[in-house]
Write an enzyme that holds these catalytic residues in place. Structure first.
Site, PDB file in Angstrom:
ATOM      1  N   GLY A   1       0.819  -1.210   0.000  1.00 34.79           N
ATOM      2  CA  GLY A   1       0.000   0.000   0.000  1.00 34.79           C
ATOM      3  C   GLY A   1       0.849   1.255   0.000  1.00 34.79           C
ATOM      4  N   HIS A   2       1.901   1.265   0.807  1.00 32.75           N
ATOM      5  CA  HIS A   2       2.811   2.411   0.848  1.00 32.75           C
ATOM      6  C   HIS A   2       3.547   2.570  -0.482  1.00 32.75           C
ATOM      7  CE1 HIS A   2       2.067   2.338   5.171  1.00 32.75           C
ATOM      8  NE2 HIS A   2       2.760   3.463   5.293  1.00 32.75           N
ATOM      9  N   ARG A   3       3.976   1.468  -1.050  1.00 33.93           N
ATOM     10  CA  ARG A   3       4.695   1.538  -2.330  1.00 33.93           C
ATOM     11  C   ARG A   3       3.795   2.074  -3.445  1.00 33.93           C
ATOM     12  NH1 ARG A   3       9.586  -0.913  -2.883  1.00 33.93           N
ATOM     13  NH2 ARG A   3      10.335  -2.133  -1.107  1.00 33.93           N
TER      14      ARG A   3
END
Length: 213
Positions: free
Chosen positions: A41-43
């Site tokens: 999700g962060h990527r």
């Protein structure tokens, strides 16, 4: 304040003003909503520039890969409905390289995970007004009991651990503030305290074991 008399309760959406009197080392609880969001999700947000499918401004995220169980009915999006079996936090440091940009881009106010985070997160918390908190290890099942309902989910194609699960929670915690909105890091502070005391403690220890060759 909540029914808890010794700890503050934050309720989403959280404002910057809500964080002003919270310091590293304090214990807090969360009412409202928390969204699981970890590595992928962060990527997607930071590296690939993808917009989140939900608004996290003033919200809370949990670095976790929960174990979910399908139940009868559908969620708010009309998808298959799930409940939480276990939701233990994962190691927050894995998200360290992304967290400053993630906080800036999403407006998230509360980040919950396991273990320490570093200068990147400290800077994001200080500049944009956010907290990083630690959920005590070994309490994944207890954490699940504090989830009232999984109301919706996104990015299910990533698989159960990496999907964004939107959970309505009540008295979610205890959460130990590891980085406050001034960028103060509890882990760094305690490490400095330990190092300051280490030599004296070691001298005493060496005296007790001097007979060992």
């Amino acid at each position: 304040m909540s029914e808890n008399t010794t700890a503050k309760t934050l309720t989403t959406p959280i404002s910057q003003e809500d964080l002003q009197d919270i310091k590293a080392g304090d214990v807090i609880f969360l009412d409202g909503y928390i969204v699981t969001c970890r590595d992928v999700g962060h990527r997607r947000v930071v590296e690939l520039g993808r917009e989140l499918p939900l608004d996290l401004k003033g919200g809370a995220i949990l670095h976790a890969g929960p174990i979910m169980q399908k139940v009868e009915g559908t969620d708010r999006n009309g998808d298959e409905k799930y409940e939480v079996v276990s939701v233990g936090p994962t190691t927050s440091m894995r998200m360290e390289m992304f967290e400053y940009d993630f906080i800036e881009q999403t407006g998230v106010r509360l980040i919950v995970g396991k273990g320490s985070m570093g200068p990147n997160t400290e800077a994001g918390c200080k500049e944009f007004g956010a907290l990083h908190c630690v959920f005590p290890a070994g309490n994944a099942v207890i954490a699940a009991t504090e989830v009232e309902e999984v109301e919706e989910s996104y990015w299910r194609e990533l698989g159960m651990p990496e999907a964004l699960w939107v959970m309505r929670v009540k008295q979610f915690g205890p959460l130990i503030v590891s980085i406050d909105a001034n960028g103060n890091n509890l882990y760094t502070q305690k490490k400095e305290e330990y190092n300051a005391r280490k030599e004296t403690i070691l001298e005493d220890l060496y005296e007790k074991v001097r007979y060992i060759k």
